[in-house]
Structure formats: structure tokens, C-alpha cells
Design a protein around this motif. Structure first.
Motif, PDB file in Angstrom:
ATOM      1  N   ASP A  26       0.801  -1.220   0.000  1.00  0.00           N
ATOM      2  CA  ASP A  26       0.000   0.000   0.000  1.00  0.00           C
ATOM      3  C   ASP A  26       0.833   1.268   0.000  1.00  0.00           C
ATOM      4  OD1 ASP A  26      -2.312  -1.468  -0.015  1.00  0.00           O
ATOM      5  OD2 ASP A  26      -2.485  -1.489   2.158  1.00  0.00           O
ATOM      6  N   LYS A  29       2.959   6.280   3.902  1.00  0.00           N
ATOM      7  CA  LYS A  29       2.261   7.562   3.993  1.00  0.00           C
ATOM      8  C   LYS A  29       3.178   8.605   4.605  1.00  0.00           C
ATOM      9  CE  LYS A  29      -2.314   5.798   3.995  1.00  0.00           C
ATOM     10  NZ  LYS A  29      -2.707   4.517   4.239  1.00  0.00           N
ATOM     11  N   ARG A  31       3.537  12.876   5.080  1.00  0.00           N
ATOM     12  CA  ARG A  31       2.621  14.020   5.124  1.00  0.00           C
ATOM     13  C   ARG A  31       2.679  14.872   3.861  1.00  0.00           C
ATOM     14  NH1 ARG A  31       3.705  19.041   8.244  1.00  0.00           N
ATOM     15  NH2 ARG A  31       5.411  17.775   8.997  1.00  0.00           N
ATOM     16  N   CYS A  33       3.381  14.004   0.914  1.00  0.00           N
ATOM     17  CA  CYS A  33       2.823  13.270  -0.219  1.00  0.00           C
ATOM     18  C   CYS A  33       1.320  13.042  -0.042  1.00  0.00           C
ATOM     19  CB  CYS A  33       3.556  11.952  -0.373  1.00  0.00           C
ATOM     20  SG  CYS A  33       3.270  11.127  -1.932  1.00  0.00           S
ATOM     21  N   THR A  34       0.880  12.784   1.175  1.00  0.00           N
ATOM     22  CA  THR A  34      -0.555  12.561   1.391  1.00  0.00           C
ATOM     23  C   THR A  34      -1.361  13.846   1.212  1.00  0.00           C
ATOM     24  OG1 THR A  34      -0.241  12.826   3.765  1.00  0.00           O
ATOM     25  CG2 THR A  34      -0.275  10.587   2.922  1.00  0.00           C
ATOM     26  N   LYS A  37      -2.796  13.645  -1.985  1.00  0.00           N
ATOM     27  CA  LYS A  37      -3.602  12.426  -2.125  1.00  0.00           C
ATOM     28  C   LYS A  37      -2.816  11.344  -2.856  1.00  0.00           C
ATOM     29  CE  LYS A  37      -7.847  14.982  -1.954  1.00  0.00           C
ATOM     30  NZ  LYS A  37      -8.928  15.560  -2.692  1.00  0.00           N
ATOM     31  N   VAL A  39       0.807   8.349  -2.243  1.00  0.00           N
ATOM     32  CA  VAL A  39       1.614   7.574  -1.300  1.00  0.00           C
ATOM     33  C   VAL A  39       3.020   7.405  -1.869  1.00  0.00           C
ATOM     34  CG1 VAL A  39      -0.263   6.319  -0.173  1.00  0.00           C
ATOM     35  CG2 VAL A  39       0.706   5.438  -2.267  1.00  0.00           C
ATOM     36  N   CYS A  54       9.947  11.696  -2.307  1.00  0.00           N
ATOM     37  CA  CYS A  54       9.712  11.688  -0.858  1.00  0.00           C
ATOM     38  C   CYS A  54      11.031  11.287  -0.194  1.00  0.00           C
ATOM     39  CB  CYS A  54       8.662  10.661  -0.460  1.00  0.00           C
ATOM     40  SG  CYS A  54       7.077  10.835  -1.230  1.00  0.00           S
ATOM     41  N   CYS A  60       6.869   9.770  -4.815  1.00  0.00           N
ATOM     42  CA  CYS A  60       5.481  10.096  -4.478  1.00  0.00           C
ATOM     43  C   CYS A  60       4.635   9.751  -5.697  1.00  0.00           C
ATOM     44  CB  CYS A  60       5.370  11.569  -4.120  1.00  0.00           C
ATOM     45  SG  CYS A  60       3.758  12.074  -3.564  1.00  0.00           S
TER      46      CYS A  60
END
Length: 78
Positions: A26, A29, A31, A33-34, A37, A39, A54, A60
């Protein structure tokens, strides 16, 4: 002993970050990059679009909603 340990580490480096595990990956995560929206991965898997870096080595990646390639679909999903 050292050869076996080196082979195990090489196997882990090759298989785990690429998302080729049995149950998928998945991403991580982060911050920054999130907020977009997305990962972070060690390189974007099929079906994700590269956005930025990232922490120097991670990428990212944002999930593509349109024009996904056939490789992006999970084989066990319907």
C-alpha cells in the motif's frame, strides 16, 4: 554464513520494496505526499503516476483513475 546473509538481504531488497509481495503493497504515507492524495513507493508500480520525490529515494505516486494499464489490476480482484 556471510554469503547466506548477503543472499537473504539481496532477496529482501529486490522483492519487498517493489510491491511484488503476496498481498500487495500500500506504500508509505508521508505528510507531504498525502497532502497531494498520494503515497510513497520505491518506484511507482503500474497504475500509479509519479508526482515528486519523498525523502530523496522514495517516489510520491498517485493512483491513476483514468487510462489504467491492464497490469495495474490485481489478478485476484473481479
Amino acid at each position: 554464513m556471510n554469503l547466506h546473509l548477503s543472499a537473504l538481504l539481496l532477496l529482501l531488497v529486490i522483492l519487498l520494496p517493489s510491491g511484488k509481495g503476496m498481498f500487495g503493497n500500500d506504500g508509505v504515507k508521508v505528510r507531504t505526499c498525502t497532502s497531494r492524495k498520494a503515497v510513497c513507493f520505491f518506484g511507482c508500480p503500474p497504475g500509479y503516476q509519479w508526482i515528486a520525490f519523498c525523502h530523496n529515494i522514495l517516489s510520491c505516486c498517485k493512483n491513476m483513475t483514468r487510462f489504467q494499464p491492464p497490469q495495474a489490476k490485481e489478478p485476484w480482484s473481479h
